[in-house]
Every structure is written in C-alpha cells, then in structure tokens.
Motif scaffolding. Structure first.
Motif, PDB file in Angstrom:
ATOM      1  N   GLY A   1       0.818  -1.304   0.044  1.00 60.76           N
ATOM      2  CA  GLY A   1       0.050   0.135   0.179  1.00 60.76           C
ATOM      3  C   GLY A   1       0.820   1.402  -0.136  1.00 60.76           C
ATOM      4  N   ARG A   2       2.085   1.257   0.791  1.00 65.53           N
ATOM      5  CA  ARG A   2       2.896   2.495   0.890  1.00 65.53           C
ATOM      6  C   ARG A   2       3.679   2.435  -0.703  1.00 65.53           C
ATOM      7  NH1 ARG A   2       3.433   0.560   6.184  1.00 65.53           N
ATOM      8  NH2 ARG A   2       4.864  -0.859   5.499  1.00 65.53           N
ATOM      9  N   ASP A   3       3.909   1.575  -1.202  1.00 65.64           N
ATOM     10  CA  ASP A   3       4.540   1.618  -2.351  1.00 65.64           C
ATOM     11  C   ASP A   3       3.540   2.187  -3.325  1.00 65.64           C
ATOM     12  OD1 ASP A   3       6.718   0.480  -1.517  1.00 65.64           O
ATOM     13  OD2 ASP A   3       6.435  -1.545  -2.230  1.00 65.64           O
ATOM     14  N   ARG A   4       2.114   1.598  -3.283  1.00 64.20           N
ATOM     15  CA  ARG A   4       1.232   2.106  -4.371  1.00 64.20           C
ATOM     16  C   ARG A   4       0.941   3.650  -4.108  1.00 64.20           C
ATOM     17  NH1 ARG A   4      -2.787  -0.817  -6.971  1.00 64.20           N
ATOM     18  NH2 ARG A   4      -1.088  -2.614  -7.025  1.00 64.20           N
ATOM     19  N   LEU A   5       0.915   4.001  -2.696  1.00 61.88           N
ATOM     20  CA  LEU A   5       0.723   5.459  -2.537  1.00 61.88           C
ATOM     21  C   LEU A   5       1.731   6.245  -3.253  1.00 61.88           C
ATOM     22  CD1 LEU A   5      -0.561   7.868  -1.278  1.00 61.88           C
ATOM     23  CD2 LEU A   5       0.728   7.062   0.931  1.00 61.88           C
ATOM     24  N   SER A   6       3.098   5.777  -3.273  1.00 58.63           N
ATOM     25  CA  SER A   6       4.050   6.598  -3.908  1.00 58.63           C
ATOM     26  C   SER A   6       4.032   6.630  -5.454  1.00 58.63           C
ATOM     27  CB  SER A   6       5.630   5.749  -3.655  1.00 58.63           C
ATOM     28  OG  SER A   6       5.813   5.812  -2.195  1.00 58.63           O
ATOM     29  N   ASP A   7       3.379   5.415  -5.942  1.00 60.42           N
ATOM     30  CA  ASP A   7       3.135   5.562  -7.471  1.00 60.42           C
ATOM     31  C   ASP A   7       1.865   6.595  -7.725  1.00 60.42           C
ATOM     32  OD1 ASP A   7       5.169   3.330  -7.855  1.00 60.42           O
ATOM     33  OD2 ASP A   7       3.293   1.734  -7.674  1.00 60.42           O
ATOM     34  N   TYR A   8       0.968   6.632  -6.887  1.00 59.41           N
ATOM     35  CA  TYR A   8      -0.142   7.575  -7.128  1.00 59.41           C
ATOM     36  C   TYR A   8       0.465   8.888  -6.715  1.00 59.41           C
ATOM     37  CZ  TYR A   8      -3.439   3.483  -6.404  1.00 59.41           C
ATOM     38  OH  TYR A   8      -4.187   2.519  -6.508  1.00 59.41           O
ATOM     39  N   TYR A   9       1.141   9.103  -5.962  1.00 57.74           N
ATOM     40  CA  TYR A   9       1.619  10.352  -5.722  1.00 57.74           C
ATOM     41  C   TYR A   9       2.553  10.896  -7.009  1.00 57.74           C
ATOM     42  CZ  TYR A   9       4.262  14.425  -3.694  1.00 57.74           C
ATOM     43  OH  TYR A   9       4.756  15.520  -3.578  1.00 57.74           O
ATOM     44  N   ALA A  10       3.417   9.950  -7.298  1.00 59.56           N
ATOM     45  CA  ALA A  10       4.323  10.251  -8.464  1.00 59.56           C
ATOM     46  C   ALA A  10       3.446  10.814  -9.600  1.00 59.56           C
ATOM     47  CB  ALA A  10       5.232   9.259  -8.786  1.00 59.56           C
TER      48      ALA A  10
END
Length: 297
Positions: free
Chosen positions: A193-202
C-alpha cells in the motif's frame, strides 16, 4: 484493474481541463455549498447521464474480477460534477457560491470528458483518486479505527455512505489490512500500500494534477474564513505589534511609492499603518492573488 500507466493520459487531461475530482471543494465546514435546488439539479443530471451511458461490461474492462460497488459510477459522476461546479465558481467569481450556471457548465464539462475518454477509464481514474485519499490518510494517521475509516469522518466527511466496499477493494488488492489491537479493529497500510501510494503521488505530481488540486483546496478553505482578522487575533494576539515593528524596520519614509505583494486582508497595509506612513504624497499598491483573476489552471 487498470494500472497507473493505463490512466496517465486521463489524469493529464484532467489537469489541463476545468474538471476537478475533489469533493472537498463542494463540502467544507460540515455542509454542502449548494442550496437544495442546485444539489437536486446536479443529482438528477448526473443520475440521468449515468443511466444513459453506463454499461455493466465497463466494470469488467476496468476492474476485472475485483469487487466494485454498484454505486460507484453515479457517485463518481456526481462528486466530479459537484466539485467542478465549485471550482468554476472560484475561477470565475472568486467566491464559493455556486449558481445554476456553474452547475450547468459543470454537468456539460463532466459529461463531455467522460464521453471523450470512456466511462471505464473515467471510473478507474476516479477510483484511483479516491484510493489516493484513503491511502494518504492511512499513511498520515498510521492506523485508523475501522469505524472511522468506514464513515470517512477523518478524511472524507462529505460521504453519505459507508466506505466498506473501498476497504474490501483495498484489502483485495493487498494495499490495506485489518488488524485487532486491545479488542478493537483497525486499518493500516501494507508495504504494498505504501508503494502504491508512492506510485499515485508520483503520477499526480508529474501530471500537475496534485498541484492543481491542492491549490484549489487552499482557496476553498481560505474562503471559509469569513472573519480572518478575528481568527488571527485569537491565534496570534501579538501579530499587530510584530507588523508595526517590521514597518519600523523597513525604514519606509513619507512620500515613498510602495508595492506590497501578498497584502491579504490589508492587515499590514492599514492596521499596521503602512498607508498612514507614506502619507498623502506617497502611494501604496497592495496586491494579492484571487482565483477569479488568476491565470493558473
């Protein structure tokens, strides 16, 4: 489910349009900005559009076998049209008041965008943006009581429905998990989830959509402060003395021509005495950005 790369072009086009998927704009301070007539107009307009253009096969195209609630299509269109109406009001008038014209324009803009990009891509983008809201909140709080997450009390207070389906979707994707602590159920992000959040943010940062969203939200909340000076007085009672001290520090003299950038409500211009100091033989030009006069997207 469509991945970040699949909807990049949709998010990029959102950034360059007057469309905003940000219900915070329409819901601030515990109330909806629209009167009942405008709200009904948006509700029925988006409902009729969804009934005419939504197809069940879009769920399979966008989400495969993942569980997605049947309310998502209409909710996505309504929240987009409502936040876009508020955004148009700010852009055109600098005020949060949404008129029938703003609502009509928002409906047209929303419908045109969906028809241009496809309902399945639009819905997938909407879900991705709401997932960003959910994941960002979980990342900020570390963990949330299940009840607080489901009600949206801390991060999406405008919703009038439970977010159980969004929690199920996140758990199915492996981006969030439920756990028990001292007899209570909590929700938290997983490593995925934290990795996916980083993807969304990017993605949102790269396309410029995050800056557009944050800028509009700051305008929205600032407009809620009907008596800004009284609030400042409560928060910083010595602010007036500090402004006057700074005015003395500037060594501004009578008769000078002064440009003040970022004057806000005029606390330094008038209350601190800048205008009085330059006197009748001087001049002050005080400026501050306003949404209706801004050239920013």
């Amino acid at each position: 489910m469509y991945q970040v790369e699949d909807v990049r072009h949709v998010i990029a086009d959102l950034t360059n349009s007057s469309l905003v998927v940000s219900p915070w704009l329409a819901y601030v301070g515990g109330r909806v900005r629209f009167d009942s007539c405008i709200s009904d107009m948006l509700y029925w307009g988006t409902r009729d559009f969804t009934q005419a253009h939504w197809r069940r096969e879009y769920l399979t195209k966008a989400f495969g076998t993942l569980p997605v609630h049947s309310r998502f299509p209409r909710t996505a269109v309504f929240e987009t049209a409502a936040s876009t109406a508020a955004f148009l009001a700010y852009e055109q008038t600098g005020r949060p008041s949404v008129t029938e014209r703003h609502a009509t324009d928002a409906l047209h803009v929303t419908e045109d965008f969906i028809l241009q990009h496809g309902f399945d891509y639009f819905l997938s983008s909407y879900v991705m943006l709401t997932m960003y809201e959910n994941h960002n909140a979980l990342n900020y709080y570390g963990q949330m009581r299940e009840g607080d997450f489901l009600s949206g009390r801390l991060h999406r207070p405008w919703v009038d429905y439970e977010l159980d389906d969004e929690l199920i979707l996140s758990c199915e994707l492996g981006t969030a998990e439920l756990f028990v602590d001292s007899g209570e159920r909590f929700v938290r992000l997983t490593t995925k989830g934290r990795d996916r959040l980083s993807d969304y943010y990017a993605l949102l940062k790269e396309t410029g959509y995050l800056d557009k969203r944050n800028r509009s939200l700051r305008i929205s909340h600032f407009s809620e402060m009907e008596d800004y000076d009284s609030v400042v007085q409560q928060i910083a009672p010595t602010a007036g003395d500090l402004r006057r001290s700074f005015l003395d520090f500037t060594t501004i003299q009578p008769g000078m021509r002064v440009l003040e950038i970022g004057c806000g409500s005029g606390s330094f211009t008038f209350d601190a005495g800048l205008v009085d100091l330059v006197g009748p033989n001087g001049s002050v030009v005080a400026t501050d950005p306003a949404p209706a006069c801004s050239s920013a997207p």
